[in-house]
Design a protein around this motif. Structure first.
Motif, mmCIF file in Angstrom:
data_model
loop_
_atom_site.group_PDB
_atom_site.id
_atom_site.type_symbol
_atom_site.label_atom_id
_atom_site.label_comp_id
_atom_site.label_asym_id
_atom_site.label_seq_id
_atom_site.Cartn_x
_atom_site.Cartn_y
_atom_site.Cartn_z
ATOM 1 N N GLN A 182 0.925 -1.109 -0.001
ATOM 2 C CA GLN A 182 -0.028 -0.085 0.172
ATOM 3 C C GLN A 182 0.710 1.145 0.028
ATOM 4 O OE1 GLN A 182 -3.150 -0.483 -0.362
ATOM 5 N NE2 GLN A 182 -3.704 -2.469 0.534
ATOM 6 N N ALA A 183 0.208 2.376 -0.824
ATOM 7 C CA ALA A 183 0.926 3.611 -0.653
ATOM 8 C C ALA A 183 1.299 3.942 1.044
ATOM 9 C CB ALA A 183 -0.146 4.499 -1.045
ATOM 10 N N GLY A 184 2.266 4.563 1.432
ATOM 11 C CA GLY A 184 2.711 4.843 2.698
ATOM 12 C C GLY A 184 3.409 3.788 3.646
ATOM 13 N N ASP A 185 3.346 2.575 2.944
ATOM 14 C CA ASP A 185 4.188 1.320 3.701
ATOM 15 C C ASP A 185 5.639 1.834 3.333
ATOM 16 O OD1 ASP A 185 1.690 0.296 4.035
ATOM 17 O OD2 ASP A 185 2.024 -1.509 2.452
ATOM 18 N N GLU A 186 6.317 1.191 4.201
ATOM 19 C CA GLU A 186 7.899 1.174 3.946
ATOM 20 C C GLU A 186 8.157 -0.466 3.910
ATOM 21 O OE1 GLU A 186 9.288 3.100 7.592
ATOM 22 O OE2 GLU A 186 9.381 4.987 6.569
ATOM 23 N N VAL A 187 8.993 -0.286 2.813
ATOM 24 C CA VAL A 187 9.374 -1.779 2.503
ATOM 25 C C VAL A 187 11.008 -1.943 2.514
ATOM 26 C CG1 VAL A 187 7.700 -2.565 0.976
ATOM 27 C CG2 VAL A 187 9.700 -1.438 0.135
ATOM 28 N N LEU A 188 11.534 -3.250 3.270
ATOM 29 C CA LEU A 188 13.014 -3.195 3.277
ATOM 30 C C LEU A 188 13.258 -4.266 1.853
ATOM 31 C CD1 LEU A 188 13.853 -3.833 6.895
ATOM 32 C CD2 LEU A 188 13.415 -1.751 5.667
ATOM 33 N N ILE A 189 14.154 -3.912 1.343
ATOM 34 C CA ILE A 189 14.762 -4.544 0.152
ATOM 35 C C ILE A 189 16.273 -4.983 0.340
ATOM 36 C CG2 ILE A 189 14.934 -4.572 -2.461
ATOM 37 C CD1 ILE A 189 12.692 -2.455 -2.339
ATOM 38 N N VAL A 190 16.441 -6.309 0.157
ATOM 39 C CA VAL A 190 18.026 -6.572 0.044
ATOM 40 C C VAL A 190 18.281 -6.651 -1.773
ATOM 41 C CG1 VAL A 190 17.305 -9.117 0.032
ATOM 42 C CG2 VAL A 190 19.537 -8.337 0.596
ATOM 43 N N LEU A 191 19.357 -6.107 -1.929
ATOM 44 C CA LEU A 191 19.943 -6.016 -3.309
ATOM 45 C C LEU A 191 21.344 -5.987 -3.656
ATOM 46 C CD1 LEU A 191 20.339 -2.299 -4.172
ATOM 47 C CD2 LEU A 191 18.957 -2.753 -2.218
ATOM 48 N N ASP A 192 21.665 -6.106 -4.905
ATOM 49 C CA ASP A 192 22.991 -6.367 -5.221
ATOM 50 C C ASP A 192 23.440 -4.727 -5.309
ATOM 51 O OD1 ASP A 192 23.256 -8.970 -5.449
ATOM 52 O OD2 ASP A 192 22.777 -8.960 -7.459
ATOM 53 N N PRO A 193 24.462 -4.350 -5.071
ATOM 54 C CA PRO A 193 24.780 -2.805 -5.428
ATOM 55 C C PRO A 193 24.870 -2.402 -6.744
ATOM 56 C CG PRO A 193 26.616 -3.973 -4.016
ATOM 57 C CD PRO A 193 25.533 -4.906 -4.671
ATOM 58 N N GLY A 194 24.227 -1.325 -6.951
ATOM 59 C CA GLY A 194 23.952 -0.709 -8.412
ATOM 60 C C GLY A 194 22.590 -0.946 -8.883
ATOM 61 N N LEU A 195 21.897 -1.523 -7.934
ATOM 62 C CA LEU A 195 20.436 -1.729 -8.599
ATOM 63 C C LEU A 195 19.446 -0.751 -8.149
ATOM 64 C CD1 LEU A 195 20.089 -5.559 -8.226
ATOM 65 C CD2 LEU A 195 20.425 -4.299 -10.327
ATOM 66 N N GLU A 196 19.909 0.150 -7.077
ATOM 67 C CA GLU A 196 19.139 1.030 -6.545
ATOM 68 C C GLU A 196 18.081 1.973 -7.296
ATOM 69 O OE1 GLU A 196 21.002 4.302 -4.024
ATOM 70 O OE2 GLU A 196 21.532 2.576 -3.091
ATOM 71 N N GLN A 197 18.595 2.529 -8.336
ATOM 72 C CA GLN A 197 17.666 3.350 -9.358
ATOM 73 C C GLN A 197 16.563 2.609 -9.700
ATOM 74 O OE1 GLN A 197 18.920 6.772 -11.322
ATOM 75 N NE2 GLN A 197 19.058 7.294 -9.322
ATOM 76 N N ALA A 198 16.874 1.366 -10.297
ATOM 77 C CA ALA A 198 15.911 0.679 -10.805
ATOM 78 C C ALA A 198 14.667 0.053 -9.931
ATOM 79 C CB ALA A 198 16.417 -0.657 -11.529
ATOM 80 N N ILE A 199 15.221 0.138 -8.593
ATOM 81 C CA ILE A 199 14.277 -0.213 -7.415
ATOM 82 C C ILE A 199 13.399 0.870 -7.118
ATOM 83 C CG2 ILE A 199 14.110 -1.273 -5.136
ATOM 84 C CD1 ILE A 199 16.633 -2.818 -5.863
ATOM 85 N N THR A 200 14.127 1.938 -6.683
ATOM 86 C CA THR A 200 13.479 3.265 -6.113
ATOM 87 C C THR A 200 12.323 3.850 -7.251
ATOM 88 O OG1 THR A 200 15.201 4.665 -6.831
ATOM 89 C CG2 THR A 200 15.105 3.985 -4.683
ATOM 90 N N SER A 201 12.608 3.592 -8.712
ATOM 91 C CA SER A 201 11.718 4.069 -9.480
ATOM 92 C C SER A 201 10.474 3.347 -9.442
ATOM 93 C CB SER A 201 12.355 3.936 -10.788
ATOM 94 O OG SER A 201 12.377 2.419 -11.240
ATOM 95 N N GLN A 202 10.400 2.176 -8.757
ATOM 96 C CA GLN A 202 9.029 1.394 -8.651
ATOM 97 C C GLN A 202 8.269 2.207 -7.458
ATOM 98 O OE1 GLN A 202 7.705 -0.876 -10.777
ATOM 99 N NE2 GLN A 202 9.567 -0.051 -11.879
ATOM 100 N N PHE A 203 9.132 2.872 -6.421
ATOM 101 C CA PHE A 203 8.300 3.364 -5.398
ATOM 102 C C PHE A 203 8.094 4.667 -5.426
ATOM 103 C CE2 PHE A 203 10.302 -0.893 -4.882
ATOM 104 C CZ PHE A 203 9.254 -1.512 -4.063
ATOM 105 N N ALA A 204 8.628 5.403 -6.268
ATOM 106 C CA ALA A 204 8.542 6.848 -6.369
ATOM 107 C C ALA A 204 7.471 7.261 -7.178
ATOM 108 C CB ALA A 204 9.865 7.515 -6.993
#
Lengths: 143, 224
Positions: free
Chosen positions: B196-218
Motif C-alpha cells: 500500500q501507499a505509505g508502507d515502507e519496504v525493506l529490500i535486499v539488493l546487489d549494489p548498483g540496482l538502487e535506481q531501478a528499484i526506487t523508480s518502482q516506489f517513487a
C-alpha cells in the motif's frame, strides 16, 4: 611545467622558489596563511608578483587541492611536516588525479623504503642525515 | 582471535575492554604518554606505548599474527596508513578503519581501505530513518559481500502502490524482505501481499540496482 607544492615549510618553500626561478608555473598549498612569508623571504618581489600562486587550505581536502590547481599539475610535491598526511595525499595525487611525477617527503626511513617499493617517489631526509652523521663519526681523526 | 586496536581514545579503549571481556586476545596501541599511562592501569599488558603508524611498533605488537587490525585514532590519515600497511605489507586479512570526517570517506575507498566506519554517517542514517518523508534509507552496506539493504517509502503515485509483491517489477538480484505498514509491526511478505501507499519496504539488493528499484516506489516511476 606546472609544479604543485603542498606544505610551505623550509623544504617546500625553497623547492617552490627554485622551480619558479627555473621558469616553471608554481602553485603552493599550505593550511597556515603565515607560511606565505617564507615564500617572500629573501626575494626582491612578492611571491605573487614573481608569478607564483598561493592557496590556503588543508592538503587532504579535495576542494583545496582543486583550488590549488591539482588538475593541471605535472609534478606534485608533498612536503608537509606530517608523514601520514604526505603519504595519503601523495597517493590521492597519483591514483585519483593520475599525476605521473609525485615526490613525497617521509621522515620515517622504514616507511619511506616500503612506500618506495610500492611505487611512490619518496625522499627521506632522516636517512640522508644518518648517512652524513655516520660518515662524520667514522672519519679517521687526525692527531 | 588476536586483535590489534590502534588508538586508545574513547572508541579504542571501550572496544579493547569489550573484546577482552569477550575472551579475545587484544593489544591496544596508544602514542600519547599520558593516555597510555592512564589506560595501562586498567588494561595492563594489553596496552602498548608507541606510534601505531610506525612499522616497528606494529611489529612489536605482533602484527604478523594478527587476525584483525582496527584503526580508531582521531586522525584519518593515520587510520588510512595503519590499515594500508596492515593489509598490504603484513597481509592481515581483516581490517576496520574509523573515518572521523565523512568527507574523507572517498580517500578510504580510493585506497581500498574498508570497511571504514564513520560515526557521523551512522547517525545521519539514523536521522534519515526517523525523519518521515525521506525517500530512501541505507540500512546496511557490505561492499565486499556485494550486499545492500535499503528502506524505501511507497509513494501514493508509485507503480508499486496497490500491487501484489509478485507483480512489482523489481530487477533480478533484489528482493523485498519486509513490509512495514504505517503504525503497525513489520512482517515478511508473501508473493500475494499487497503493498500500500505509505508502507515502507525493506529490500535486499546487489549494489548498483538502487535506481531501478526506487523508480518502482517513487511517484509515476520517477527516479528518486
Amino acid at each position: 611545467m606546472m609544479v604543485l607544492v603542498v606544505g610551505a615549510g623550509r623544504v617546500g618553500s625553497a623547492v617552490a622558489k627554485s622551480a619558479l626561478a627555473a621558469g616553471h608555473t608554481v602553485s603552493v598549498l599550505d593550511e597556515d596563511p603565515l607560511s606565505h612569508e617564507r615564500l617572500d623571504a629573501g626575494q626582491t618581489t612578492s611571491w605573487e608578483d614573481a608569478g607564483g600562486r598561493f592557496t590556503v587550505g588543508t592538503a587532504i581536502e579535495i576542494d583545496a587541492l582543486m583550488a590549488a590547481g591539482i588538475e593541471e599539475a605535472d609534478v606534485f610535491i608533498c612536503s608537509t611536516d606530517g608523514d601520514n598526511t604526505n603519504l595519503t595525499v601523495a597517493q590521492i595525487a597519483q591514483k585519483r588525479f593520475g599525476i605521473q611525477r609525485v615526490i613525497v617527503r617521509v621522515l620515517d626511513p622504514a616507511r619511506s623504503e616500503w612506500y618506495a617499493e610500492q611505487g611512490l617517489n619518496t625522499i627521506c631526509p632522516t636517512k640522508i642525515a644518518i648517512e652524513m652523521f655516520k660518515n662524520a663519526v667514522l672519519e679517521p681523526v687526525e692527531r | 582471535m588476536y586483535v590489534i586496536v590502534v588508538g586508545g581514545g574513547k572508541v579504542g579503549l571501550n572496544l579493547g575492554r569489550e573484546l577482552i571481556r569477550n575472551d579475545q586476545e587484544v593489544t591496544l596501541v596508544e602514542q600519547d604518554r599520558r593516555t597510555y599511562l592512564r589506560i595501562e592501569q586498567e588494561l595492563e599488558h594489553a596496552v602498548q606505548y608507541g606510534d601505531g603508524t610506525e612499522l616497528w611498533v606494529l611489529e612489536r605488537a605482533g602484527i604478523q599474527r594478527a587476525d584483525l587490525v582496527v584503526a580508531v585514532t582521531g586522525d584519518d590519515e593515520d587510520n588510512i596508513l595503519i590499515c594500508q600497511v596492515a593489509k598490504e605489507k603484513y597481509l592481515c586479512e581483516r581490517i576496520i578503519a574509523r573515518c572521523n570526517n565523512p568527507r574523507n570517506l572517498q580517500h578510504f575507498k580510493l585506497l581500498g581501505i574498508g570497511p571504514a566506519v564513520s560515526a557521523t554517517d551512522l547517525i545521519l542514517n539514523l536521522i534519515e530513518h526517523e525523519v518521515p518523508g525521506h525517500g530512501l534509507v541505507h540500512l546496511l552496506d557490505l561492499p565486499d559481500e556485494k550486499l545492500e539493504i535499503i528502506e524505501v517509502e511507497v509513494d501514493a503515485g508509485a507503480p508499486a502502490a496497490g500491487m501484489q509483491v509478485s507483480e512489482i517489477r523489481l530487477p533480478e538480484g533484489s528482493l523485498i524482505i519486509s513490509v512495514l505498514p504505517r503504525g503497525k509491526a513489520g512482517f515478511v511478505p508473501t508473493s500475494d501481499t499487497v503493498i500500500q501507499a505509505g508502507d515502507e519496504v525493506l529490500i535486499v539488493l546487489d549494489p548498483g540496482l538502487e535506481q531501478a528499484i526506487t523508480s518502482q516506489f517513487a511517484p509515476n516511476g520517477a527516479h528518486g
